[in-house]
Design an enzyme around this catalytic site. Structure first.
Site, short mmCIF file in Angstrom:
data_model
loop_
_atom_site.label_atom_id
_atom_site.label_comp_id
_atom_site.label_asym_id
_atom_site.label_seq_id
_atom_site.Cartn_x
_atom_site.Cartn_y
_atom_site.Cartn_z
N TYR A 5 -2.28 4.81 8.86
CA TYR A 5 -2.34 3.30 8.55
C TYR A 5 -1.10 2.59 9.61
O TYR A 5 -0.93 1.32 9.57
CB TYR A 5 -1.14 3.51 7.19
CG TYR A 5 -1.41 2.01 6.54
CD1 TYR A 5 -2.79 1.26 6.32
CD2 TYR A 5 -0.31 1.20 6.11
CE1 TYR A 5 -2.74 0.14 5.63
CE2 TYR A 5 -0.44 0.25 5.25
CZ TYR A 5 -1.46 -0.43 5.04
OH TYR A 5 -1.79 -1.56 4.31
N TYR B 2 0.81 -1.26 0.11
CA TYR B 2 0.06 0.01 -0.04
C TYR B 2 1.00 1.32 -0.09
O TYR B 2 1.97 1.05 0.53
CB TYR B 2 -0.77 0.01 1.25
CG TYR B 2 -2.08 1.10 1.33
CD1 TYR B 2 -2.94 1.37 0.21
CD2 TYR B 2 -2.01 1.86 2.49
CE1 TYR B 2 -3.68 2.45 0.22
CE2 TYR B 2 -2.79 3.01 2.62
CZ TYR B 2 -3.68 3.03 1.33
OH TYR B 2 -4.51 4.28 1.42
P1 NAI Z 1 -7.92 -10.17 3.82
O1 NAI Z 1 -8.16 -9.86 5.29
O2 NAI Z 1 -8.62 -10.80 2.98
O3 NAI Z 1 -6.53 -10.91 3.59
C1 NAI Z 1 -5.50 -10.77 4.71
C2 NAI Z 1 -4.82 -12.30 4.68
O4 NAI Z 1 -3.79 -12.35 5.74
C3 NAI Z 1 -5.90 -13.24 5.23
O5 NAI Z 1 -6.25 -14.20 4.37
C4 NAI Z 1 -5.33 -13.84 6.41
O6 NAI Z 1 -6.04 -15.08 7.01
C5 NAI Z 1 -3.85 -13.86 6.15
N1 NAI Z 1 -3.04 -13.84 7.29
C6 NAI Z 1 -2.95 -13.00 8.58
N2 NAI Z 1 -2.04 -13.64 9.20
C7 NAI Z 1 -1.60 -14.68 8.57
C8 NAI Z 1 -0.24 -15.47 8.89
N3 NAI Z 1 0.20 -15.43 9.98
N4 NAI Z 1 -0.11 -16.43 7.92
C9 NAI Z 1 -0.65 -16.50 6.77
N5 NAI Z 1 -1.55 -15.72 6.31
C10 NAI Z 1 -2.01 -14.80 7.36
O7 NAI Z 1 -7.43 -8.76 2.99
P2 NAI Z 1 -6.90 -8.09 1.73
O8 NAI Z 1 -7.21 -6.77 1.58
O9 NAI Z 1 -7.21 -8.98 0.74
O10 NAI Z 1 -5.24 -8.23 1.92
C11 NAI Z 1 -4.37 -8.91 1.10
C12 NAI Z 1 -3.20 -7.85 1.07
O11 NAI Z 1 -3.50 -6.77 0.33
C13 NAI Z 1 -2.58 -7.63 2.42
O12 NAI Z 1 -1.17 -7.58 2.35
C14 NAI Z 1 -2.94 -6.11 2.72
O13 NAI Z 1 -2.09 -5.60 3.26
C15 NAI Z 1 -2.83 -5.85 1.03
N6 NAI Z 1 -3.54 -4.43 0.66
C16 NAI Z 1 -4.89 -4.25 1.00
C17 NAI Z 1 -5.23 -3.31 0.67
C18 NAI Z 1 -6.73 -2.63 1.06
O14 NAI Z 1 -7.22 -1.61 1.00
N7 NAI Z 1 -7.57 -3.91 1.38
C19 NAI Z 1 -4.77 -2.14 0.16
C20 NAI Z 1 -3.47 -2.41 -0.19
C21 NAI Z 1 -2.65 -3.33 -0.08
#
Ligand code: NAI
Length: 266
Positions: free
Chosen positions: A159, A149
């Site tokens: 953030y 991000y």
């Molecule tokens: P999400 O909540 O659907 O996905 C986050 C995932 O990380 C979850 O599936 C969770 O189970 C997993 N996770 C957490 N701890 C873990 C661990 N110890 N081992 C393995 N997996 C683990 O949310 P999203 O938004 O799809 O997030 C995916 C990526 O995108 C993240 O890196 C997030 O920071 C990034 N991102 C998200 C944005 C947003 O506004 N939603 C913007 C820019 C980047």
């Protein structure tokens, strides 16, 4: 459909539910001809709906906590056993900050939580790359993508400690990119995505109004999770063979705009 990933195989982390960016990547990768292995933590597998995605995409789910090198070794071994050898792409779509979850502001961080944020959201990427490297698990021409991000490049204390974790994630991308490129002919990039309403996204305070603001400022409007998945597929494909060690914005142009009040524009 372009058959962009025909014959390619890869691991997709981070699909929690159908809002997850990784969920869309998994669906679209399979639609483009890829074979995938899904993974998440045992807790997220239990609380989320990843098994539905596995059924839909004809894939298996291998549990792994990305902070555990042992788990990541089992994951990569399991994927190689499933695919019958090396594979082509990996998506790191993992982020979590206990400080953000508990609403703790940047000037009052709990350092135990901060360790967890960095371990889960940034160091896990180094661990994953190191396991992939040591097991020589990726084919030449392969591609690894992690999600980041803009708070990793610009000050955004709202953030929280995730901003610092994202800066570290982007640095790991560059440094491991050198080794993966020279020694394995493998690309390593980050995609910097617009704010998106996912489970992780909803954890950020004031996310709703922030999304609207950024959407207005971005010439093309915010990129959705679907848009993000489309872009990531190009990075897994052979069409981006020489793109590596980059932080690539999928944000409707937001990162290049200097926002100023609307009245100056009109
Ligand atoms: P999400 O909540 O659907 O996905 C986050 C995932 O990380 C979850 O599936 C969770 O189970 C997993 N996770 C957490 N701890 C873990 C661990 N110890 N081992 C393995 N997996 C683990 O949310 P999203 O938004 O799809 O997030 C995916 C990526 O995108 C993240 O890196 C997030 O920071 C990034 N991102 C998200 C944005 C947003 O506004 N939603 C913007 C820019 C980047």
């Amino acid at each position: 459909m372009y058959n962009l990933l025909q014959g390619k195989r890869g691991i997709i982390t981070g699909a929690l539910n159908d809002m997850s960016i990784a969920w869309k990547v998994a669906q679209k990768a399979v639609a483009e001809g890829a074979e995938i292995v899904l993974t998440n933590t045992p807790v997220s597998i239990r609380l989320g709906t990843i098994n539905r995605l596995a059924e839909e995409t004809g894939s298996i789910v291998l549990p792994a906590d990305a902070t555990s090198v042992n788990d990541l070794e089992s994951l990569v071994d399991g994927a190689m056993a499933h695919f019958g050898g090396k594979f082509d792409f990996v998506l790191h779509s993992i982020g979590m900050s206990p400080n953000i979850r508990k609403g703790i502001p940047y000037e009052n961080l709990n350092y135990e939580y901060f360790h967890k944020t960095v371990d889960i959201s940034a160091m896990s990427f180094h661990k994953l790359l190191q396991v992939l490297y040591q097991k020589d698990a990726l084919r030449a021409g392969g591609s690894v993508v992690a999600l980041t991000y803009i708070a990793g490049d610009r000050a955004m204390p709202g953030y929280g400690d995730m901003a610092d974790a994202k800066a570290m994630l982007q640095s790991i991308t560059r440094n491991f990119g050198v080794i993966m490129g020279r020694e394995r002919q493998v690309r390593v990039n980050t995609v910097s995505q617009s704010p998106t309403l996912t489970t992780a996204g909803q954890g950020i305070a004031g996310m709703g109004s922030m999304i609207d603001y950024v959407d207005n400022v971005s010439p093309l409007g915010n990129a959705s999770a679907d848009d993000c998945a489309d872009y990531i597929l190009t990075l897994f494909s052979d069409l981006t063979r020489k793109v590596t060690m980059q932080n690539l914005y999928n944000d409707g142009g937001y990162s290049s705009i200097l926002p100023y009040p609307n009245q100056i524009l009109s």
